[in-house]
Design a protein around this motif. Structure first.
Motif, short mmCIF file in Angstrom:
data_model
loop_
_atom_site.label_atom_id
_atom_site.label_comp_id
_atom_site.label_asym_id
_atom_site.label_seq_id
_atom_site.Cartn_x
_atom_site.Cartn_y
_atom_site.Cartn_z
N PRO A 38 15.22 6.91 26.83
CA PRO A 38 16.25 5.99 26.30
C PRO A 38 15.72 4.57 26.14
N LEU A 39 14.87 4.13 27.05
CA LEU A 39 14.27 2.80 26.94
C LEU A 39 13.42 2.70 25.69
N ALA A 40 12.71 3.76 25.34
CA ALA A 40 11.89 3.76 24.13
C ALA A 40 12.75 3.54 22.89
N PHE A 41 13.93 4.17 22.85
CA PHE A 41 14.85 3.95 21.73
C PHE A 41 15.33 2.49 21.70
N LEU A 42 15.61 1.93 22.88
CA LEU A 42 16.04 0.53 22.93
C LEU A 42 14.94 -0.41 22.46
N LEU A 43 13.70 -0.09 22.80
CA LEU A 43 12.57 -0.94 22.40
C LEU A 43 12.41 -0.99 20.88
N LEU A 44 12.79 0.10 20.22
CA LEU A 44 12.67 0.14 18.76
C LEU A 44 13.51 -0.95 18.09
N HIS A 69 6.42 -7.76 20.23
CA HIS A 69 5.56 -7.00 21.14
C HIS A 69 6.27 -5.75 21.66
N LEU A 70 7.51 -5.89 22.11
CA LEU A 70 8.24 -4.75 22.65
C LEU A 70 8.61 -3.75 21.56
N ARG A 71 8.93 -4.26 20.38
CA ARG A 71 9.25 -3.36 19.26
C ARG A 71 8.03 -2.53 18.88
N THR A 72 6.87 -3.14 18.92
CA THR A 72 5.62 -2.41 18.62
C THR A 72 5.35 -1.33 19.67
N ILE A 73 5.58 -1.67 20.95
CA ILE A 73 5.41 -0.69 22.02
C ILE A 73 6.38 0.47 21.85
N GLY A 74 7.61 0.16 21.42
CA GLY A 74 8.58 1.21 21.17
C GLY A 74 8.11 2.18 20.09
N LYS A 75 7.54 1.63 19.02
CA LYS A 75 7.03 2.49 17.94
C LYS A 75 5.87 3.34 18.40
N LEU A 76 5.00 2.77 19.24
CA LEU A 76 3.85 3.52 19.74
C LEU A 76 4.26 4.58 20.76
N ILE A 84 7.46 6.06 21.28
CA ILE A 84 8.62 6.92 21.08
C ILE A 84 8.23 8.40 20.93
N VAL A 85 7.20 8.68 20.16
CA VAL A 85 6.82 10.09 19.94
C VAL A 85 6.26 10.72 21.22
N PRO A 86 5.29 10.08 21.91
CA PRO A 86 4.84 10.67 23.18
C PRO A 86 5.97 10.85 24.18
N SER A 87 6.95 9.93 24.17
CA SER A 87 8.05 10.02 25.14
C SER A 87 8.89 11.27 24.95
N PHE A 88 8.98 11.76 23.69
CA PHE A 88 9.70 13.02 23.47
C PHE A 88 9.08 14.15 24.28
N PHE A 89 7.77 14.04 24.52
CA PHE A 89 7.05 15.08 25.25
C PHE A 89 6.72 14.62 26.68
N ASN A 90 7.51 13.67 27.17
CA ASN A 90 7.42 13.21 28.57
C ASN A 90 6.10 12.54 28.90
N ILE A 91 5.50 11.89 27.92
CA ILE A 91 4.27 11.11 28.13
C ILE A 91 4.61 9.66 27.82
N ASN A 92 4.69 8.83 28.85
CA ASN A 92 5.19 7.47 28.63
C ASN A 92 4.24 6.38 29.09
N GLU A 93 2.95 6.69 29.21
CA GLU A 93 1.99 5.65 29.59
C GLU A 93 1.97 4.47 28.62
N PRO A 94 2.13 4.68 27.29
CA PRO A 94 2.17 3.50 26.40
C PRO A 94 3.28 2.52 26.77
N ILE A 95 4.42 3.04 27.22
CA ILE A 95 5.53 2.16 27.60
C ILE A 95 5.30 1.58 28.99
N LEU A 96 4.84 2.41 29.93
CA LEU A 96 4.64 1.93 31.30
C LEU A 96 3.65 0.78 31.36
N PHE A 97 2.54 0.91 30.63
CA PHE A 97 1.48 -0.09 30.71
C PHE A 97 1.49 -1.06 29.53
N GLY A 98 2.23 -0.71 28.47
CA GLY A 98 2.26 -1.59 27.30
C GLY A 98 3.37 -2.60 27.34
#
Length: 443
Positions: A300-306, A312-319, A321-335
Motif C-alpha cells: 500500500p505504501l508503494a501505491f501512495l508513493l506513486l 524522489h519518493l515518486r521515483t522510488i514508488g515507480k521503481l 511497485i512491480v517488485p512489491s507485487f511479488f513481496n520484494i520491497n528492498e527498493p522501497i526499504l532502502f530507497g
C-alpha cells in the motif's frame, strides 16, 4: 523527538544489532533455514495437490463442473494422494538431508555424506520397522523437531571424529569417492551405536520412541507458537531487525519454520479427515497477511508513493511497485528509505502487527479460512492467501482490508516525511542561492 530518536538508535546499535548479527550468523540457524529452503519445492508441489484432492466447492453442489470435479476427486482420492504423501507426507526426509548438508558444509565436511548421515540418523529413531513395514507416522510434521536434532547431532559427531583424526584413511591412489565412503564408516557406527540404544531405552522406560517423546515435551511450546502473543512477538522482532538493517525475515522464519510445518501438517491431516482445522499461525498467514508487498506490508505504501509530491519518493514508488507485487520491497526499504528513518519507524512496526490482529481475530470468529497449503512467498498477497486456504474467497477480502488499513496508517507519516524532505530541499536551495549569485557576479 530528536533525543528520543537518538536513544532509540543507541539501543538498536548497542544491543539489538549485535544480537541479531550473531543470531543471523549462527551455524544452526543457517542450517535449519537452508534445510527448509531445500525442502520447499517438494512441499509446495505436494501442498498444491490438495487443491485437486479437496476442490473448493460445497459437497452438495449441483453445478456441473464442480460436481464432476468433486466426484472425480472422491473416486480417485487414493491415487491423487500419492504425490502428496510422497512430498508433504515425508517432508522430514528432505529437511533432515538439507540441514545435514548445510551444517556439514559449514564444518568443511562433504555435504552429500553429511546429508545422508543425517537421513540415516533420523530414520533410525523415527521410522520403526515391524511386520515387514516401516511406519511413516513421524515422517511428516510430527517428526520435524526430531529431524533437526538428529541432523545436528550426526553432523557434529562426524565433525568431531574428523577433527580428532578418528577416521579410516586410504592411500591417495584410491578414488576420492571410495575414500570418502570409508571415511564415514566410523561416524555411521557411532550414530548407530548411540541413537539406536537410546531409542530402545526411552521406549522401554516411557513407551514412546524418541520423536513421540520430543513432541510430548514440546507440545506446550508448539501450542504457544500458534497464539496471538507469539505472532505479535515474531512480527515485532522481524520489524526491529529490519529497521536496524538486518534481514529479520531470515532470522524469524528460520526459528518459526519448524513450528509452522508441524502445524501445517496437522491442518492438512484435519482437512483430509474432514475435521476442524486446529491451527491459525502458519507460513501462509505470515507471508500473505503480515508481509503484504514485503516486510512492513509496504505494497500500500508503494501505491501512495506513486502519487507523492516529492520527486524522489515518486521515483522510488515507480521503481518499487512491480517488485512489491511479488513481496520484494528492498527498493522501497532502502530507497525511500524506510530503514533507520525515524518518521517511518512507527508505521513500519505497527502496520504488520495490526494486520496480524485483524486476520487472527477474523479467523477466530470463523470469518477467515485457515491455511492448508504451502505457497511460494513471492505469490502476490490476495492470490497467495486464497491459494494457501484452498482457494477460499475470504482471504482475498482480508488482504484487501489489511491493505486499506495499512494505507491509512502509512499516509499521515508519509505526508510528514514529504514535508520534511520538502523543507530540507527548500533550505538547501536557499543556502545555494547566495553562492550561485556570487559566482554570477564574479563572472
Amino acid at each position: 523527538m530528536s533525543s528520543l530518536y537518538q536513544s532509540m538508535v543507541a539501543v538498536i546499535e548497542q544491543s539489538i544489532t549485535p544480537l541479531a548479527g550473531r543470531l543471523g550468523q549462527q551455524k544452526y540457524v543457517i542450517a535449519i533455514r537452508d534445510g527448509f529452503t531445500a525442502a520447499l519445492p517438494f512441499m509446495i508441489i505436494g501442498s498444491f495437490m490438495l487443491v485437486f484432492i479437496f476442490p473448493p466447492f460445497s459437497a452438495d453442489t449441483t453445478v456441473g463442473f464442480a460436481r464432476a470435479w468433486l466426484d472425480f476427486s472422491q473416486t480417485y482420492r487414493a491415487q491423487l494422494m500419492l504425490p502428496f504423501n510422497l512430498s508433504m507426507g515425508v517432508m522430514t526426509l528432505f529437511i533432515s538431508v538439507g540441514v545435514g548438508a548445510s551444517l556439514g558444509r559449514q564444518f568443511n565436511l562433504d555435504p552429500v555424506m553429511t546429508g545422508l548421515l543425517a537421513f540415516m540418523a533420523f530414520m533410525l529413531v523415527a521410522a520403526p520397522y515391524a511386520d515387514g513395514k516401516i511406519s511413516t507416522q513421524y515422517l511428516s510434521g510430527q517428526g520435524i523437531f526430531t529431524a533437526l536434532i538428529t541432523a545436528i547431532y550426526s553432523t557434529r559427531v562426524y565433525a568431531a571424529l574428523k577433527q580428532h583424526n578418528i577416521t579410516i584413511r586410504l592411500p591417495k591412489e584410491v578414488p576420492t569417492g571410495v575414500a570418502r565412503s570409508f571415511e564415514i564408516l566410523i561416524p555411521v557406527l557411532v550414530i548407530i551405536g548411540t541413537l539406536h540404544p537410546l531409542n530402545l531405552f526411552i521406549e522401554s522406560q516411557t513407551g514412546m520412541i524418541i520423536p513421540e517423546a520430543i513432541m510430548h515435551l514440546l507440545a506446550p511450546l508448539v501450542s504457544a507458537s500458534d497464539s496471538l502473543p507469539a505472532m505479535l512477538l515474531s512480527v515485532l522482532l522481524c520489524q526491529i531487525f529490519w529497521f536496524s538493517g538486518i534481514h529479520g525475515s531470515m532470522i524469524v522464519t528460520g526459528i518459526m519454520s519448524p513450528f509452522w510445518m508441524t502445524n501445517l501438517a496437522a491442518n492438512q491431516a484435519a482437512l483430509a479427515a474432514g475435521a476442524a482445522l486446529p491451527h491459525i499461525y502458519l507460513q501462509g498467514f505470515w507471508d500473505h497477511y503480515l508481509l503484504i508487498g514485503g516486510v512492513g506490508s509496504t505494497l500500500p505504501l508503494a501505491f501512495l508513493l506513486l502519487r507523492s509530491k516529492v520527486t524522489h519518493l515518486r521515483t522510488i514508488g515507480k521503481l518499487g511497485i512491480v517488485p512489491s507485487f511479488f513481496n520484494i520491497n528492498e527498493p522501497i526499504l532502502f530507497g525511500a528509505p524506510i530503514i533507520m528513518n525515524p518518521i517511518m519507524f512507527i508505521p513500519f512496526i505497527t502496520v504488520p502487527m495490526i494486520n496480524a490482529i485483524l486476520a487472527y481475530t477474523a479467523t477466530k470468529f470463523g470469518w477467515l479460512a485457515q491455511v492448508v497449503s504451502l505457497t511460494p512467498w513471492t505469490t502476490p498477497a490476495p492470490i497467495g492467501a486464497s491459494w494457501a486456504a484452498n482457494w477460499a474467497f475470504s482471504p482475498v477480502v482480508m488482504c484487501l482490508i489489511c491493505m486499506a488499513v495499512s494505507a491509512l496508517i502509512y499516509l499521515p507519516f508519509l505526508r510528514a516525511y514529504e514535508h520534511s524532505l520538502s523543507k530540507t530541499e527548500a533550505e538547501k536551495n536557499l543556502n545555494e542561492a547566495p553562492a550561485l549569485a556570487g559566482t554570477v557576479r564574479s563572472n
